[in-house]
Design a protein around this motif. Structure first.
Motif, PDB file in Angstrom:
ATOM      1  N   GLU A   1       0.834  -1.210   0.000  1.00  0.00           N
ATOM      2  CA  GLU A   1       0.000   0.000   0.000  1.00  0.00           C
ATOM      3  C   GLU A   1       0.867   1.258   0.000  1.00  0.00           C
ATOM      4  O   GLU A   1       0.552   2.240  -0.689  1.00  0.00           O
ATOM      5  N   ARG A   2       1.970   1.249   0.756  1.00  0.00           N
ATOM      6  CA  ARG A   2       2.843   2.410   0.774  1.00  0.00           C
ATOM      7  C   ARG A   2       3.502   2.628  -0.593  1.00  0.00           C
ATOM      8  O   ARG A   2       3.644   3.769  -1.054  1.00  0.00           O
ATOM      9  N   VAL A   3       3.909   1.539  -1.218  1.00  0.00           N
ATOM     10  CA  VAL A   3       4.553   1.641  -2.523  1.00  0.00           C
ATOM     11  C   VAL A   3       3.560   2.137  -3.570  1.00  0.00           C
ATOM     12  O   VAL A   3       3.886   2.989  -4.404  1.00  0.00           O
ATOM     13  N   ARG A   4       2.348   1.613  -3.538  1.00  0.00           N
ATOM     14  CA  ARG A   4       1.344   2.048  -4.514  1.00  0.00           C
ATOM     15  C   ARG A   4       1.018   3.524  -4.343  1.00  0.00           C
ATOM     16  O   ARG A   4       0.820   4.242  -5.331  1.00  0.00           O
ATOM     17  N   LEU A   5       0.986   3.989  -3.110  1.00  0.00           N
ATOM     18  CA  LEU A   5       0.751   5.407  -2.841  1.00  0.00           C
ATOM     19  C   LEU A   5       1.889   6.256  -3.405  1.00  0.00           C
ATOM     20  O   LEU A   5       1.655   7.318  -3.996  1.00  0.00           O
ATOM     21  N   TYR A   6       3.115   5.788  -3.239  1.00  0.00           N
ATOM     22  CA  TYR A   6       4.270   6.510  -3.777  1.00  0.00           C
ATOM     23  C   TYR A   6       4.176   6.586  -5.304  1.00  0.00           C
ATOM     24  O   TYR A   6       4.504   7.620  -5.905  1.00  0.00           O
ATOM     25  N   ALA A   7       3.747   5.502  -5.942  1.00  0.00           N
ATOM     26  CA  ALA A   7       3.679   5.458  -7.402  1.00  0.00           C
ATOM     27  C   ALA A   7       2.695   6.472  -7.964  1.00  0.00           C
ATOM     28  O   ALA A   7       2.847   6.919  -9.108  1.00  0.00           O
ATOM     29  N   GLU A   8       1.698   6.844  -7.183  1.00  0.00           N
ATOM     30  CA  GLU A   8       0.706   7.816  -7.665  1.00  0.00           C
ATOM     31  C   GLU A   8       1.324   9.192  -7.856  1.00  0.00           C
ATOM     32  O   GLU A   8       0.939   9.928  -8.767  1.00  0.00           O
TER      33      GLU A   8
ATOM     34  N   HIS B   1       9.705  -6.546  -8.026  1.00  0.00           N
ATOM     35  CA  HIS B   1       8.350  -6.466  -8.577  1.00  0.00           C
ATOM     36  C   HIS B   1       7.705  -5.134  -8.198  1.00  0.00           C
ATOM     37  O   HIS B   1       7.132  -4.443  -9.051  1.00  0.00           O
ATOM     38  N   LEU B   2       7.820  -4.746  -6.945  1.00  0.00           N
ATOM     39  CA  LEU B   2       7.213  -3.485  -6.503  1.00  0.00           C
ATOM     40  C   LEU B   2       7.894  -2.283  -7.145  1.00  0.00           C
ATOM     41  O   LEU B   2       7.227  -1.318  -7.548  1.00  0.00           O
ATOM     42  N   ALA B   3       9.217  -2.326  -7.251  1.00  0.00           N
ATOM     43  CA  ALA B   3       9.933  -1.217  -7.886  1.00  0.00           C
ATOM     44  C   ALA B   3       9.550  -1.104  -9.362  1.00  0.00           C
ATOM     45  O   ALA B   3       9.342   0.001  -9.879  1.00  0.00           O
ATOM     46  N   ALA B   4       9.440  -2.250 -10.048  1.00  0.00           N
ATOM     47  CA  ALA B   4       9.036  -2.236 -11.453  1.00  0.00           C
ATOM     48  C   ALA B   4       7.597  -1.757 -11.598  1.00  0.00           C
ATOM     49  O   ALA B   4       7.256  -1.078 -12.585  1.00  0.00           O
ATOM     50  N   ALA B   5       6.745  -2.100 -10.640  1.00  0.00           N
ATOM     51  CA  ALA B   5       5.351  -1.632 -10.687  1.00  0.00           C
ATOM     52  C   ALA B   5       5.293  -0.110 -10.626  1.00  0.00           C
ATOM     53  O   ALA B   5       4.476   0.527 -11.307  1.00  0.00           O
ATOM     54  N   ILE B   6       6.145   0.503  -9.807  1.00  0.00           N
ATOM     55  CA  ILE B   6       6.217   1.970  -9.762  1.00  0.00           C
ATOM     56  C   ILE B   6       6.616   2.506 -11.129  1.00  0.00           C
ATOM     57  O   ILE B   6       5.981   3.424 -11.679  1.00  0.00           O
TER      58      ILE B   6
END
Length: 464
Positions: free
Chosen positions: A296-303, A321-326
């Protein structure tokens, strides 16, 4: 062993159907790790517990493998396996796919029986380093002492032993390079061709040639431009199996946000927030909650990327995976993104010193320092050369002072990396550090689309 002295588990027999039996438990000790012997009362072994011979052997193998990994210099390359080496990317021609398949097959056969020399040739970024690292990883896991070194780093390490603060003796390091059972020498030909460097390389290569010690060498240099003594040994067909990869730089394929081709985000296109798995099979609620909070924190950062984000955790826990998702999220918004692993970044910078490089060092260095969103995957500079540490610090320090959005992933904690980097990455006014406590995906049966790709994706596809 006679029946009278056969080992028995220290655990009392468990009646079938009580739900406590474990089909994966050791058949000798039942998982306890100790055994007792069924012997007469007067036998000195009566009533005593002994280490299980089978479990003890497994423990010894595990400890030896861990030691070999630590000594191999493969920490940054453990995700480069034959399984993660891609050969069928849609941007490739049939001839290029065939070239990659032939190279992969030869490397797999060498890894299964490491004898003689293996020479992997090809242009920069075609997959040489990935295959060489895959060979090294197989050999380490099978118990063969291995050392993986890029040629410039090897020479830097040798030079550094002459310093007054060096903890390593030159003779000790040089002897290890000459005699290690398997030496993987990456990027031969990219080193500074000083007389001293050429002489040291020749001494190492000549020793291993004379004693026929297993050696893997990768190069993108024209053999005709190499030192004649080294070239003659590499061309010995009685010793060397050679393969030339005819494939483009995969870091360029399908991605033109950064025109120099450094970013390899196209190889992580399927690693998005939608394909992520929260891994409900994790054994502890604590790890499941941790994974969900980090997501959730990573997805918020990506926004709206702002400041720095540092993702830490063991290899294979899902950081990449999370870094690539950003990165994929921001690219869909049309924003310039550079996604690169730390080893690949340094390789690209070194390659600019080649006389036939199409990109100048200053231009590439400036692009990396100033791209609006930079994601450095697998940061781990504890084994890097002084030159590499200084380049990374210059890039990171500039982005820190310029307040540019940056994401890092690493398997180390801040206490285990260069103090100068840690002081900037740990600044709470600028950076958020998220630690993933979940274990690696490896060895677990996939339970969803995101889980298979949520492991450490191929750092460069088949790229070096």
């Amino acid at each position: 062993m006679s029946p009278a002295s056969s080992p028995t588990s220290s655990k009392a027999d468990v009646p079938p159907g009580d739900g406590e039996s474990d089909p994966d438990a050791c058949p000798v000790c039942g998982g306890d790790g100790v055994i007792s012997y069924d012997v007469p009362l007067e036998d000195p072994r009566f009533g005593k517990a002994y280490p299980c011979p089978r479990c003890g052997e497994e423990t010894h193998r595990t400890l030896r493998r861990d030691t070999l990994v630590r000594l191999s210099n493969l920490d940054a390359h453990r995700a480069r396996t034959f399984e993660s080496f891609l050969t069928d990317l849609p941007t490739l021609s049939e001839a290029q796919v065939t070239s990659l398949r032939i190279a992969k097959d030869l490397c797999q056969r060498f890894a299964a029986q490491p004898e003689g020399w293996l020479l992997i040739q090809g242009r920069y970024g075609c997959g040489k380093t990935h295959l060489a690292a895959a060979v090294a990883n197989v050999c380490v896991d099978s118990g063969l002492a291995t050392l993986f070194m890029t040629t410039p780093d090897l020479l830097d390490h040798l030079r550094s032993t002459f310093g007054p603060s060096s903890e390593t003796d030159y003779d000790e390091l040089f002897e290890r390079l000459r005699t290690v059972p398997l030496l993987v020498l990456d990027d031969l030909g990219s080193e500074s061709p000083t007389p001293w460097a050429l002489e040291k390389l020749f001494q190492i290569i000549n020793y291993r040639y004379n004693y026929r010690l297993p050696t893997v060498i990768t190069t993108n240099a024209d053999p005709e431009q190499m030192d004649e003594r080294i070239r003659s040994r590499l061309s010995d067909r009685h010793l060397t199996r050679a393969v030339k990869i005819d494939a483009p730089d995969y870091r360029r394929a399908g991605f033109d946000q950064v025109e120099d081709g450094l970013s390899n985000l196209s190889l992580y296109a399927d690693q998005t927030f939608e394909t992520w798995s929260h891994r409900p099979e994790l054994p502890t609620q604590k790890d499941r909650d941790n994974l969900r909070r980090v997501f959730e924190r990573v997805r918020l950062y990506a926004e709206a990327p702002n400041g720095w984000l540092v993702l830490t955790g063991t290899f294979g826990c899902g950081k990449t995976h999370l870094a690539a998702a950003i990165a994929n999220t921001r690219q869909l918004q049309g924003e310039p993104v550079m996604f690169v692993t730390a080893p690949d970044l340094l390789d690209h910078l070194r390659a600019t010193f080649s006389p036939d490089s199409a990109v100048s060092y200053d231009r590439l260095f400036n692009d990396v320092r100033n791209v609006p969103l930079l994601i450095i995957d697998d940061l781990g500079v504890e084994n890097a050369s002084p030159w590499a540490r200084e380049k990374l610090f210059q890039i990171i320090d500039h982005r820190y002072r310029a307040k540019l959005a940056t994401v890092f992933t690493m398997s180390k904690t801040l206490d285990e990396i260069d103090a100068r980097l840690a002081s900037r990455m740990g600044d709470p006014a600028r950076s958020v550090v998220l630690a993933i406590t979940a274990p690696s995906y490896r060895g677990q049966k996939p339970s969803g689309a995101g889980q298979r790709r949520g492991t450490r994706a191929p750092r460069s596809g088949p790229a070096t």
